[in-house]
Design a protein around this motif. Structure first.
Motif, PDB file in Angstrom:
ATOM      1  N   ILE A  62       0.858  -1.185   0.000  1.00 48.92           N
ATOM      2  CA  ILE A  62       0.000   0.000   0.000  1.00 48.92           C
ATOM      3  C   ILE A  62       0.889   1.229   0.000  1.00 48.92           C
ATOM      4  O   ILE A  62       1.809   1.342   0.816  1.00 48.92           O
ATOM      5  CB  ILE A  62      -0.907   0.024   1.255  1.00 48.92           C
ATOM      6  N   MET A  63       0.629   2.142  -0.934  1.00 51.80           N
ATOM      7  CA  MET A  63       1.360   3.398  -0.931  1.00 51.80           C
ATOM      8  C   MET A  63       0.540   4.438  -0.174  1.00 51.80           C
ATOM      9  O   MET A  63      -0.637   4.642  -0.470  1.00 51.80           O
ATOM     10  CB  MET A  63       1.642   3.900  -2.345  1.00 51.80           C
ATOM     11  N   VAL A  64       1.194   5.052   0.803  1.00 49.53           N
ATOM     12  CA  VAL A  64       0.533   6.075   1.610  1.00 49.53           C
ATOM     13  C   VAL A  64       1.195   7.412   1.337  1.00 49.53           C
ATOM     14  O   VAL A  64       2.426   7.525   1.353  1.00 49.53           O
ATOM     15  CB  VAL A  64       0.632   5.738   3.115  1.00 49.53           C
ATOM     16  N   THR A  65       0.382   8.403   1.065  1.00 46.71           N
ATOM     17  CA  THR A  65       0.880   9.752   0.831  1.00 46.71           C
ATOM     18  C   THR A  65       0.297  10.665   1.900  1.00 46.71           C
ATOM     19  O   THR A  65      -0.925  10.728   2.059  1.00 46.71           O
ATOM     20  CB  THR A  65       0.471  10.259  -0.562  1.00 46.71           C
ATOM     21  N   ILE A  66       1.171  11.334   2.620  1.00 43.20           N
ATOM     22  CA  ILE A  66       0.740  12.177   3.731  1.00 43.20           C
ATOM     23  C   ILE A  66       0.945  13.639   3.368  1.00 43.20           C
ATOM     24  O   ILE A  66       2.021  14.016   2.893  1.00 43.20           O
ATOM     25  CB  ILE A  66       1.554  11.840   5.004  1.00 43.20           C
ATOM     26  N   SER A  67      -0.092  14.440   3.575  1.00 45.15           N
ATOM     27  CA  SER A  67       0.024  15.870   3.307  1.00 45.15           C
ATOM     28  C   SER A  67       0.824  16.548   4.401  1.00 45.15           C
ATOM     29  O   SER A  67       0.644  16.252   5.584  1.00 45.15           O
ATOM     30  CB  SER A  67      -1.362  16.510   3.218  1.00 45.15           C
TER      31      SER A  67
END
Length: 302
Positions: A62-67
């Motif tokens: 799972i790729m997680v992108t955090i702002s």
DNA sequence: GTCCAGGGTATAT
DNA sequence: ATATACCATGGA
């Protein structure tokens, strides 16, 4: 919005992103996250501060992108996602078991890769479970949306409003009438505020409950709380405390699923519900979750 | 209109 | 201990 942190969370071989995404997509009234183009967007609180992230499928997991670039946000989000999707659990024993179990085989084969999707926040789990008592899931989603939009913290990002679930402290200070306006039954308003007070006062915590030992001790503690019966206690055990064996035996959806897979012409009696699950001991929460999923996928087929 | 929905409590036997 | 009434809204 130009600064992001990215991380890849490795998932077990038997994990299916699309199966879990389908479960997460089950209601248009879900208000705790948004799904767009196979991506899940959500805001959570980490050490009291809102953090926005999205997760999507990736060849390695799972790729997680955090702002933003808040310190510690990455590890907090990773912990959250691992808990949310139960990524630490080895499902091999359950999958082996389900192959031997006629009542589970079809459901598990069809939805293989699905996890018991969790509700990491204890207060949110209680509220969701109480709202869901004795009403349709669809109506429970409507009530939850009203509750969250009224008392939760809104976070606007890219034209989408995300919400943090209302805190126990906020709800503990409410009058029942404030909840009653949302069309939550008077009794449930009392239950919700009562639980909010216990959590706000620190008398009810995940760690404290898990420290009690086994499921039976936790169930006993939970059912001592007004508004929490065996069904709700086992629901909390399953969705938040992560017992793989919690079994909400009174569940109507479970009864309907068992009726379907066992080919009954009526709903099973409570003793039958217990007897069916006897060989599933150790994995009854997983069995229940897959049976729920199977029932709703059968309903969609018409 | 009737029945049911991811139950639980209060009250009466 | 076990049975029944009641909750309250919305969809089938």
């Amino acid at each position: 919005m130009s600064i992001h942190q990215q991380l890849i969370i490795r998932t077990p071989d038997d994990f299916s992103f699309s199966e879990n995404l389908e479960y997460l997509s089950r209601s248009a009234d879900e208000c705790m996250f948004h799904i767009q183009d196979e991506k899940v967007l959500r805001a959570i609180a980490i050490e009291g501060k809102p953090v926005l992230f999205r997760m999507e499928e990736h060849p390695d997991g799972i790729m997680v992108t955090i702002s933003g670039k808040a310190e510690g946000a990455a590890s907090g989000v990773e912990r959250f996602v691992r808990d949310w999707l139960d990524l630490g659990r080895d499902l091999l024993p359950f999958y082996e078991l389900s192959e031997r179990e006629p009542l589970l085989q079809e459901a598990v084969r069809r939805h293989s890769g699905l996890r018991v999707v969790g509700i990491p926040d204890l207060f949110e789990t209680f509220v969701w479970a109480i709202l869901g008592q004795q009403i349709t899931v669809a109506f429970a989603y409507v009530l939850k949306r009203r509750f969250v939009e009224t008392f939760g913290q809104a976070i606007d990002a890219d034209g989408v409003t995300h919400y943090l679930f209302p805190s126990a402290e906020t709800v503990a200070a409410l009058e029942p009438e404030a909840l009653r306006e949302l069309k939550i039954t008077a009794r449930k308003c009392e239950y919700i505020i009562g639980v909010a007070r216990l959590i706000a006062d620190g008398e009810l915590t995940k760690e404290g409950l898990l420290g009690l030992g086994g499921d039976r001790a936790i169930e006993h503690r939970l059912t001592a709380i007004r508004g929490i019966g065996p069904w709700t206690a086992n629901y909390v055990l399953m969705r938040c405390l992560r017992s793989p064996d919690a079994y909400p035996a009174a569940d109507v959806g479970l009864h309907n699923a068992l009726k379907l897979v066992a080919g009954l012409d009526r709903k099973p009696t409570l003793p039958e519900v217990e007897a069916f699950a006897e060989p599933w001991k150790g994995w009854r929460a997983y069995a229940t979750f897959y049976l729920w999923r199977y029932l709703s996928s059968e309903a969609e087929r018409g």
